[in-house]
Scaffold this active site. Structure first.
Site, PDB file in Angstrom:
ATOM      1  CE1 TYR A   1     -14.855   3.430  -2.688  1.00  0.00           C
ATOM      2  CE2 TYR A   1     -13.010   3.770  -4.202  1.00  0.00           C
ATOM      3  CZ  TYR A   1     -13.506   3.677  -2.914  1.00  0.00           C
ATOM      4  OH  TYR A   1     -12.655   3.811  -1.847  1.00  0.00           O
TER       5      TYR A   1
ATOM      6  CD  GLU B   1       5.525  -3.890   3.712  1.00  0.00           C
ATOM      7  OE1 GLU B   1       4.810  -4.743   4.271  1.00  0.00           O
ATOM      8  OE2 GLU B   1       5.989  -2.888   4.304  1.00  0.00           O
TER       9      GLU B   1
ATOM     10  CE  LYS C   1      -6.133   1.824  -0.562  1.00  0.00           C
ATOM     11  NZ  LYS C   1      -6.776   1.689   0.734  1.00  0.00           N
TER      12      LYS C   1
ATOM     13  NE  ARG D   1      -3.488   7.452   5.785  1.00  0.00           N
ATOM     14  CZ  ARG D   1      -4.241   7.939   6.782  1.00  0.00           C
ATOM     15  NH1 ARG D   1      -3.735   8.063   7.997  1.00  0.00           N
ATOM     16  NH2 ARG D   1      -5.485   8.302   6.555  1.00  0.00           N
TER      17      ARG D   1
ATOM     18  CE  LYS E   1      -3.653   2.381   2.491  1.00  0.00           C
ATOM     19  NZ  LYS E   1      -4.597   2.311   3.617  1.00  0.00           N
TER      20      LYS E   1
END
Ligand code: PBG
Length: 325
Positions: free
Chosen positions: A314, A234, A249, A218, A197
């Protein structure tokens, strides 16, 4: 005219031939619909930067999940927007917290038709907007956050979530949550690790969707967009820790990472077509600059082609309906 008689256009001569040789498919069951539910709403509220997407009330949430199930969508991923926030994100593991209440509602309503999934992260619930709790210096405290995640995981599993989306990017989150779930008998609860991410600008509209309190960024926990090898690493670590599925992502700006993760791990790989990807296509389509439906389907097909077994999008319900004709 002479050239080596390799005529690749033979494979493209008609819809029937093209259909027979198309390498990648896109089906409703490959799609997961993210849904936002906000505490205290009596009706849905539109999200300005995501035309067509809303913050749901419990009633409109139920209706949207039923629509998705009827369209054949594979799952719904639930995000909660609480009325009150604090430093620890107490609403996240409160059985009466909005995300857990909504999970119970959806598990009862559509739990047999599709996979009810929940976002497992503190950012919607903290008053500082970070994905974890902070230490005395204001830095995100990895190991203290894991204690909160374990508690959140149990609350979500008890509410009936079948799959937990670990999106916080804390080290050790998969192993700690797996152990906490197993110790309480939740051995069937699936773990989707947001392995790769990235700290992306494409999350902009999402921050409005969840009323994010974040100031700053972040970058101490999400990946640097320049790093492909680290993203793969990861995913490998998350697989070793016991993740059932790993995620890349955002999707479209990271298709190379997606392909390499797919080629490296043996478990399912999903991708998240994020809010900014949605907003860009909707905005261009609204201006008449691109064909909305064709662009959406091409974007989803391309994410599948790059290696995603399933895609969070979405547009899941719309796309599922189009695919079914
Ligand atoms: C954080 C989280 C983010 C998204 C989902 N969960 C990103 C962030 O705020 O850093 C983004 C989803 C999207 O943009 O559609 N837990």
């Amino acid at each position: 005219m002479s050239f080596p008689d390799v005529r690749l256009r033979r494979l493209r001569q008609s819809p029937a031939v093209r259909g027979l040789v198309r390498e990648t498919s896109l089906e409703p069951r490959n799609l997961v619909l993210p849904l936002f539910v906000r505490e205290g709403l009596s009706e849905a509220v539109p999200i300005g930067s995501m035309p067509g997407i809303v913050q749901h009330s419990l009633d409109s949430l139920r209706a949207a999940a039923v629509d998705a199930a009827e369209a054949g969508v594979g799952g719904v991923m639930l995000f909660g927007v609480p009325a009150v926030r604090d430093a620890q994100g107490s609403g996240a593991d409160d059985p009466q917290g909005i995300l857990n209440v909504a999970t119970e509602v959806l598990a009862a309503e559509v739990g047999d038709a599709l996979v009810v999934q929940t976002d497992l992260c503190l950012d919607e619930f903290t008053d500082h907007g970070h994905c974890g709790v902070l230490d005395a210096d204001g830095a995100v405290d990895n190991d203290a956050t894991l204690v909160r995640y374990a508690s959140m995981a149990l609350a979500q599993a008890r509410a009936g979530s079948q799959l937990l989306g670990l999106s916080g990017m804390m080290d050790g989150q998969v192993a700690v949550i797996r152990a906490a779930l197993d110790a309480e008998g939740f051995t069937d609860t699936l773990l989707l690790a947001y392995a790769a991410k990235y700290a992306s600008a494409f999350y902009g509209p999402f921050r409005e969707a969840v009323d994010s309190q974040l100031k700053g960024d972040r970058r101490t926990y999400q990946l640097d967009p320049g790093n492909r090898r680290e993203g793969v690493r990861e995913a490998v670590v998350d697989e070793q820790e016991g993740a059932d599925i790993v995620m890349v992502k955002p999707a479209m700006a990271f298709l190379d990472v997606l392909r390499e993760v797919r080629d490296t791990v043996d478990i399912p790989v999903w991708a998240y077509q994020v809010s900014g990807e949605y907003a860009m296509i909707e905005a261009a389509a609204a201006n008449g600059w691109i064909d909305r439906r064709a662009s959406i389907l091409e974007s989803l097909l391309s994410i599948r082609r790059a290696g995603a077994d399933a895609v969070l999008t979405y547009w899941a319900t719309d796309a599922a309906r189009w695919l079914r004709g």
